[in-house]
Design a protein around this motif. Structure first.
Motif, PDB file in Angstrom:
ATOM      1  N   ARG A  17       0.846  -1.187   0.000  1.00 22.59           N
ATOM      2  CA  ARG A  17       0.000   0.000   0.000  1.00 22.59           C
ATOM      3  C   ARG A  17       0.885   1.241   0.000  1.00 22.59           C
ATOM      4  N   ASN A  37      -2.131   6.708  16.180  1.00 28.48           N
ATOM      5  CA  ASN A  37      -3.200   6.362  15.241  1.00 28.48           C
ATOM      6  C   ASN A  37      -4.515   6.280  16.003  1.00 28.48           C
ATOM      7  N   ASP A  47       1.045   4.988   0.757  1.00 28.32           N
ATOM      8  CA  ASP A  47       0.235   5.822   1.644  1.00 28.32           C
ATOM      9  C   ASP A  47       0.899   7.175   1.868  1.00 28.32           C
ATOM     10  N   THR A  48       0.415   8.209   1.161  1.00 30.85           N
ATOM     11  CA  THR A  48       1.001   9.549   1.312  1.00 30.85           C
ATOM     12  C   THR A  48       0.623  10.175   2.657  1.00 30.85           C
ATOM     13  N   GLY A  49      -0.322   9.564   3.372  1.00 27.40           N
ATOM     14  CA  GLY A  49      -0.693  10.060   4.686  1.00 27.40           C
ATOM     15  C   GLY A  49       0.243   9.591   5.785  1.00 27.40           C
ATOM     16  N   ALA A  50       1.059   8.599   5.489  1.00 27.48           N
ATOM     17  CA  ALA A  50       1.989   8.055   6.484  1.00 27.48           C
ATOM     18  C   ALA A  50       3.361   8.699   6.335  1.00 27.48           C
ATOM     19  N   VAL A  51       3.950   9.097   7.453  1.00 27.37           N
ATOM     20  CA  VAL A  51       5.291   9.684   7.412  1.00 27.37           C
ATOM     21  C   VAL A  51       6.318   8.616   7.055  1.00 27.37           C
ATOM     22  N   GLN A  92       9.364  10.627  -1.081  1.00 34.41           N
ATOM     23  CA  GLN A  92       9.820  12.011  -1.244  1.00 34.41           C
ATOM     24  C   GLN A  92      11.049  12.118  -2.139  1.00 34.41           C
ATOM     25  N   GLY A 105       5.482   4.952   3.080  1.00 35.38           N
ATOM     26  CA  GLY A 105       5.129   6.306   3.473  1.00 35.38           C
ATOM     27  C   GLY A 105       5.950   7.357   2.746  1.00 35.38           C
ATOM     28  N   ARG A 106       5.831   8.589   3.227  1.00 37.71           N
ATOM     29  CA  ARG A 106       6.460   9.709   2.526  1.00 37.71           C
ATOM     30  C   ARG A 106       7.978   9.654   2.569  1.00 37.71           C
TER      31      ARG A 106
END
Length: 289
Positions: A177, A235, A179-183, A280, A275-276
């Motif tokens: 998955r 979370n 997930d751009t919402g996860a750091v 990035q 994650g990001r």
């Protein structure tokens, strides 16, 4: 790679400028409508004008001694793309431009041509120059880019909301998955054992850790890694501290080192979450893929 984005740019005045521009890479496959040819074009924000490879220039009715005195006349020239395909064109000289570069200064004829992505070309002023010794026969300058495009020299790849991602240390590929919402990245890990471990997780930083991971196919592997830090994750269920290790992660054949936190994800559909901190600077996410 071309993708529309909405963006907000922070200026020195701290005002937010919103717009809708397309991202373009440092090189793109583009065409000049009048030639019927495709070129591997260099996108050059350092160049004021767009430039096309042109040779065998011939002015209808003969050339004046001064180039600027030929403005308004019809010019015949030949162009050639990187594949060696040629086309003879004619166009009206609309002006001359003087270009300064490492070789000095030179004056070039400028004509109006339709340049861009195939079937989406638009008219722009183009200077004509013999680019036979250059890798790129078409150079796209600021006069074509301005107001419509942002140049991304990193040429980030596009990835969908779910992708096959491998972890070299595990020898496994996960249906992951994105997930751009996860750091941070998070990997399914059970049976964690810290070498000479202590109850205080912070005191185990720098020690070796072994754990078992498993992908969606039920394939499992025991992994050994060093604890590089701990991470406090908040979370909907509350908060918890997790160990973080460095693993070599990526699309098969394109892996690179990144920090990953370890969690029992046995009840989750995806055993690996990106994650990001992995995305990035490397990827843009298109949820429609």
């Amino acid at each position: 790679m071309l993708k529309k984005i909405g963006f907000c740019m922070l200026l020195v005045s701290s005002t937010c400028w919103a717009g809708d521009k397309a991202i373009i890479g440092s090189s793109e496959l583009m065409s000049v409508e009048q030639t019927g040819l495709s070129y591997e074009a260099r996108i050059d924000t350092g160049a004021v004008n767009t430039s096309l490879h042109a040779f065998d220039l011939e002015i209808e009715g003969g050339s004046e001694k001064k180039m600027k005195d030929n403005v308004g006349k019809t010019l015949f020239f030949t162009t050639e793309n990187e594949e060696g395909l040629q086309k003879r064109l004619k166009a009206k000289i609309v002006k001359t431009s003087t270009v300064s570069n490492s070789q000095g200064r030179e004056t070039r004829y400028m004509v109006d041509l339709k340049v861009g992505f195939q079937d989406k070309e638009r008219k722009v002023r183009v200077n004509l120059r013999d680019r036979s010794h250059m890798d790129y026969k078409l150079l796209i300058g600021r006069n074509w880019l301005k107001g419509k495009y942002i140049v991304d020299v990193s040429e980030k790849k596009v990835i969908g909301p779910v992708a096959p991602i491998s972890i070299l240390e595990s020898g496994l590929t996960f249906e992951t998955r994105i997930d751009t919402g996860a750091v941070e990245n998070s990997l399914h890990a059970v049976d964690l054992k810290v070498e000479n471990g202590e109850k205080d997780m912070e005191k185990n930083i720098g020690k070796r850790l072994s754990f078992t991971t498993e992908n969606e196919k039920g394939e499992s592997h025991r992994v050994n890694a060093m604890i590089v830090e701990t991470s406090l994750i908040r979370n909907a269920q509350g908060s918890e501290i997790r160990y973080m290790v460095e693993l070599t992660v990526g699309q098969p054949g394109q892996e690179y080192k990144v920090k990953v936190n370890l969690k029992d994800r046995s009840k989750m559909s995806y055993k690996f979450l990106i994650g990001r901190n992995w995305l990035q600077g490397h990827y843009m996410v298109d949820v429609s893929l």
